[in-house]
Design an enzyme around this catalytic site. Sequence first.
Site, PDB file in Angstrom:
ATOM      1  CD  GLU A  55     -80.190   2.234 -62.691  1.00 45.55           C
ATOM      2  OE1 GLU A  55     -79.414   1.875 -63.604  1.00 45.55           O
ATOM      3  OE2 GLU A  55     -81.031   3.143 -62.841  1.00 45.55           O
ATOM      4  CG  ASP A  75     -87.249   2.332 -65.569  1.00 46.69           C
ATOM      5  OD1 ASP A  75     -86.451   1.842 -64.747  1.00 46.69           O
ATOM      6  OD2 ASP A  75     -86.891   2.741 -66.696  1.00 46.69           O
ATOM      7  CB  THR A  76     -86.349  -1.943 -62.766  1.00 46.14           C
ATOM      8  OG1 THR A  76     -85.786  -1.320 -61.611  1.00 46.14           O
ATOM      9  CG2 THR A  76     -85.499  -1.619 -63.978  1.00 46.14           C
ATOM     10  CD  GLU A  80     -78.617   5.729 -63.906  1.00 42.45           C
ATOM     11  OE1 GLU A  80     -78.368   6.904 -64.149  1.00 42.45           O
ATOM     12  OE2 GLU A  80     -79.586   5.126 -64.397  1.00 42.45           O
ATOM     13  N   GLY A 124     -81.757   5.527 -71.376  1.00 42.83           N
ATOM     14  CA  GLY A 124     -80.834   5.135 -72.444  1.00 42.83           C
ATOM     15  C   GLY A 124     -80.759   6.093 -73.618  1.00 42.83           C
ATOM     16  CB  SER A 172     -83.432   9.342 -67.976  1.00 42.34           C
ATOM     17  OG  SER A 172     -84.675   9.647 -68.543  1.00 42.34           O
ATOM     18  NE  ARG A 200     -90.721   1.749 -69.591  1.00 39.63           N
ATOM     19  CZ  ARG A 200     -90.098   2.640 -68.813  1.00 39.63           C
ATOM     20  NH1 ARG A 200     -90.764   3.397 -67.978  1.00 39.63           N
ATOM     21  NH2 ARG A 200     -88.803   2.760 -68.867  1.00 39.63           N
TER      22      ARG A 200
HETATM   23  N1  LIG Z   1     -70.495   0.972 -67.992  1.00 39.60           N
HETATM   24  C1  LIG Z   1     -71.414   0.111 -68.415  1.00 39.60           C
HETATM   25  N2  LIG Z   1     -71.064  -1.163 -68.727  1.00 39.60           N
HETATM   26  C2  LIG Z   1     -71.985  -2.055 -69.180  1.00 39.60           C
HETATM   27  N3  LIG Z   1     -73.285  -1.746 -69.348  1.00 39.60           N
HETATM   28  C3  LIG Z   1     -73.702  -0.506 -69.056  1.00 39.60           C
HETATM   29  C4  LIG Z   1     -72.792   0.491 -68.575  1.00 39.60           C
HETATM   30  N4  LIG Z   1     -73.485   1.626 -68.358  1.00 39.60           N
HETATM   31  C5  LIG Z   1     -74.761   1.356 -68.689  1.00 39.60           C
HETATM   32  N5  LIG Z   1     -74.909   0.081 -69.110  1.00 39.60           N
HETATM   33  C6  LIG Z   1     -76.178  -0.570 -69.528  1.00 39.60           C
HETATM   34  O1  LIG Z   1     -77.092   0.413 -69.952  1.00 39.60           O
HETATM   35  C7  LIG Z   1     -78.203   0.494 -69.037  1.00 39.60           C
HETATM   36  C8  LIG Z   1     -78.663   1.931 -68.894  1.00 39.60           C
HETATM   37  O2  LIG Z   1     -77.627   2.721 -68.328  1.00 39.60           O
HETATM   38  P1  LIG Z   1     -77.950   3.870 -67.278  1.00 39.60           P
HETATM   39  O3  LIG Z   1     -78.762   3.315 -66.177  1.00 39.60           O
HETATM   40  O4  LIG Z   1     -76.711   4.554 -66.930  1.00 39.60           O
HETATM   41  O5  LIG Z   1     -78.852   4.791 -68.237  1.00 39.60           O
HETATM   42  P2  LIG Z   1     -80.057   5.744 -67.963  1.00 39.60           P
HETATM   43  O6  LIG Z   1     -80.266   6.446 -69.252  1.00 39.60           O
HETATM   44  O7  LIG Z   1     -79.799   6.543 -66.760  1.00 39.60           O
HETATM   45  O8  LIG Z   1     -81.264   4.798 -67.704  1.00 39.60           O
HETATM   46  P3  LIG Z   1     -82.492   4.997 -66.655  1.00 39.60           P
HETATM   47  O9  LIG Z   1     -82.800   6.435 -66.587  1.00 39.60           O
HETATM   48  O10 LIG Z   1     -83.578   4.180 -67.314  1.00 39.60           O
HETATM   49  O11 LIG Z   1     -82.024   4.371 -65.388  1.00 39.60           O
HETATM   50  C9  LIG Z   1     -77.700  -0.125 -67.757  1.00 39.60           C
HETATM   51  O12 LIG Z   1     -78.762  -0.581 -66.953  1.00 39.60           O
HETATM   52  C10 LIG Z   1     -76.813  -1.246 -68.313  1.00 39.60           C
HETATM   53  O13 LIG Z   1     -77.585  -2.333 -68.769  1.00 39.60           O
HETATM   54  N1  LIG Z   2     -86.133   5.623 -66.710  1.00 41.19           N
HETATM   55  C1  LIG Z   2     -86.897   6.746 -66.321  1.00 41.19           C
HETATM   56  C2  LIG Z   2     -88.384   6.476 -66.506  1.00 41.19           C
HETATM   57  O1  LIG Z   2     -88.800   5.379 -66.800  1.00 41.19           O
HETATM   58  N2  LIG Z   2     -89.201   7.512 -66.332  1.00 41.19           N
HETATM   59  C3  LIG Z   2     -90.626   7.457 -66.546  1.00 41.19           C
HETATM   60  O2  LIG Z   2     -90.906   7.654 -67.921  1.00 41.19           O
HETATM   61  C4  LIG Z   2     -91.630   8.873 -68.109  1.00 41.19           C
HETATM   62  C5  LIG Z   2     -91.292   9.532 -69.420  1.00 41.19           C
HETATM   63  O3  LIG Z   2     -91.796   8.732 -70.433  1.00 41.19           O
HETATM   64  P1  LIG Z   2     -91.882   9.236 -71.962  1.00 41.19           P
HETATM   65  O4  LIG Z   2     -90.461   9.425 -72.406  1.00 41.19           O
HETATM   66  O5  LIG Z   2     -92.593   8.115 -72.655  1.00 41.19           O
HETATM   67  O6  LIG Z   2     -92.660  10.528 -71.951  1.00 41.19           O
HETATM   68  C6  LIG Z   2     -91.301   9.707 -66.897  1.00 41.19           C
HETATM   69  O7  LIG Z   2     -92.239  10.734 -66.684  1.00 41.19           O
HETATM   70  C7  LIG Z   2     -91.287   8.634 -65.822  1.00 41.19           C
HETATM   71  O8  LIG Z   2     -92.583   8.277 -65.418  1.00 41.19           O
HETATM   72 MG   LIG Z   3     -80.324   3.391 -65.138  1.00 39.13          MG
END
Ligand SMILES: Nc1ncnc2c1ncn2[C@@H]1O[C@H](COP(=O)(O)OP(=O)(O)OP(=O)(O)O)[C@@H](O)[C@H]1O
Ligand SMILES: NCC(=O)N[C@@H]1O[C@H](COP(=O)([O-])[O-])[C@@H](O)[C@H]1O
Ligand SMILES: [Mg+2]
Length: 386
Positions: free
Chosen positions: A256, A275-276, A268, A150, A148, A354
């Site tokens: 999302e 977080d947003t 997804e 990214g 997660s 973060r």
């Molecule tokens: N297929 C795609 N095309 C363009 N941009 C993408 C694509 N997939 C992901 N992204 C970009 O990367 C970001 C993160 O992707 P995604 O939400 O799938 O990851 P994540 O690791 O699950 O993040 P989080 O857990 O923070 O939601 C998206 O919000 C978007 O900006």
């Molecule tokens: N996109 C998912 C997200 O933002 N999750 C948030 O970040 C924490 C992990 O942070 P860390 O990696 O700094 O420990 C998680 O515990 C949750 O609060």
């Molecule tokens: Mg995401």
Amino acid sequence: MKILLLGSGELGKEFVIAAQRIGQTIIAVDSYENAPAMQVAHDFEVINMLDGEALDRIVAKHKPDFIVPEIEAIRTERFYDYEKQGITVVPSAKAANFTMNRKAIRDLASKELGLKTAKYQYATSAEELQKAVKEVGIPCVVKPLMSSSGKGQSTIKTESDIEKAWQYAVAGSRGDVIEVIVEAFVDFHSEITLLTITQNNNPTLFCAPIGHRQERGDYQESWQPALVSEKDLYEAQDMAEKITEALGGAGLFGVEFFLTKEGVYFSELSPRPHDTGMVTLAGTQNFNEFELHLRAILSLPIFEITLEKAGASAVILASEDSANPTFTGIENVAALAKTDFRIFGKPTSRPYRRMGVVLSYDTLSTPINEITERAKETAKLITVNS
Ligand SMILES: Nc1ncnc2c1ncn2[C@@H]1O[C@H](COP(=O)(O)OP(=O)(O)OP(=O)(O)O)[C@@H](O)[C@H]1O
Ligand SMILES: NCC(=O)N[C@@H]1O[C@H](COP(=O)([O-])[O-])[C@@H](O)[C@H]1O
Ligand SMILES: [Mg+2]
């Protein structure tokens, strides 16, 4: 009620504070001590949440009424058993289990429910990734099935990026699955999170859409309300309703979407506060996303969600590893009007971790990009020192 919170980061911390305010009991769990949510909970446990036996042990020890997952990387297969034992898994064992792994949720969305998504393939080796990339086309995005914020995510722009993308994904994978998803790059003009609340005895509700900007797959600023056409919003709400219904249970989901000239793509979802959605801590709504999650879980009816202000959040990131991070510049942020902030209290820092968030708000008639720009500039006033 007794709540076992699995994951104790910044999102969990705000959830615990909301729960404390209405007299609930919380045990906060994470893989390290002194995690943000542990600092405000009644009790805590430090375990590897991917270890099913360790999970069983703390569930048997605390006998919670509710299990509230706060991260994805949990041995969620165990959740079906806990449900059978009469414990409410939030929002449901299925929701947590399907979203732990990108494959389950993507196949449900695309194949079973027919939601519009980017073209995608899976790969379990660098060789399979070569083939998958041919199928999906370049540019494309590679992500570990389990990760997660990214982590392990990269964009393939030429064939020579494929091997690197595989290595990077394997290194950034959170769980014990070594497999990736490759998605066609979606050329979106904006992306949104639609906070969607399912309730036990009341209709599903939507918050005003939240816009966000991402870097390295992690969010940098978010704002509410995002400007979205009526048609796009309707499409997104329809998809959010379908997928949350298929996952079941009551709670808040962060769904999302990518907005493009060709309409809305489902990306997804998180079956928990997003977080947003921290932008709601700026007082944009009558209830913030953590209060909404809690009310839905406890079957406290949510009559309506009202948009009170326009707001934005901008992240405060660390730049270095530290075992004792400190902050400077907080007083400069505190001195500003229509501004607030949170420092999460993470005990250590690493590059890009973060550590806090700045919140800006104004009247609903103020242009949202002005408020977002203000949040972004204000976040620069705080530095994380190692
Ligand atoms: N297929 C795609 N095309 C363009 N941009 C993408 C694509 N997939 C992901 N992204 C970009 O990367 C970001 C993160 O992707 P995604 O939400 O799938 O990851 P994540 O690791 O699950 O993040 P989080 O857990 O923070 O939601 C998206 O919000 C978007 O900006
Ligand atoms: N996109 C998912 C997200 O933002 N999750 C948030 O970040 C924490 C992990 O942070 P860390 O990696 O700094 O420990 C998680 O515990 C949750 O609060
Ligand atoms: Mg995401």
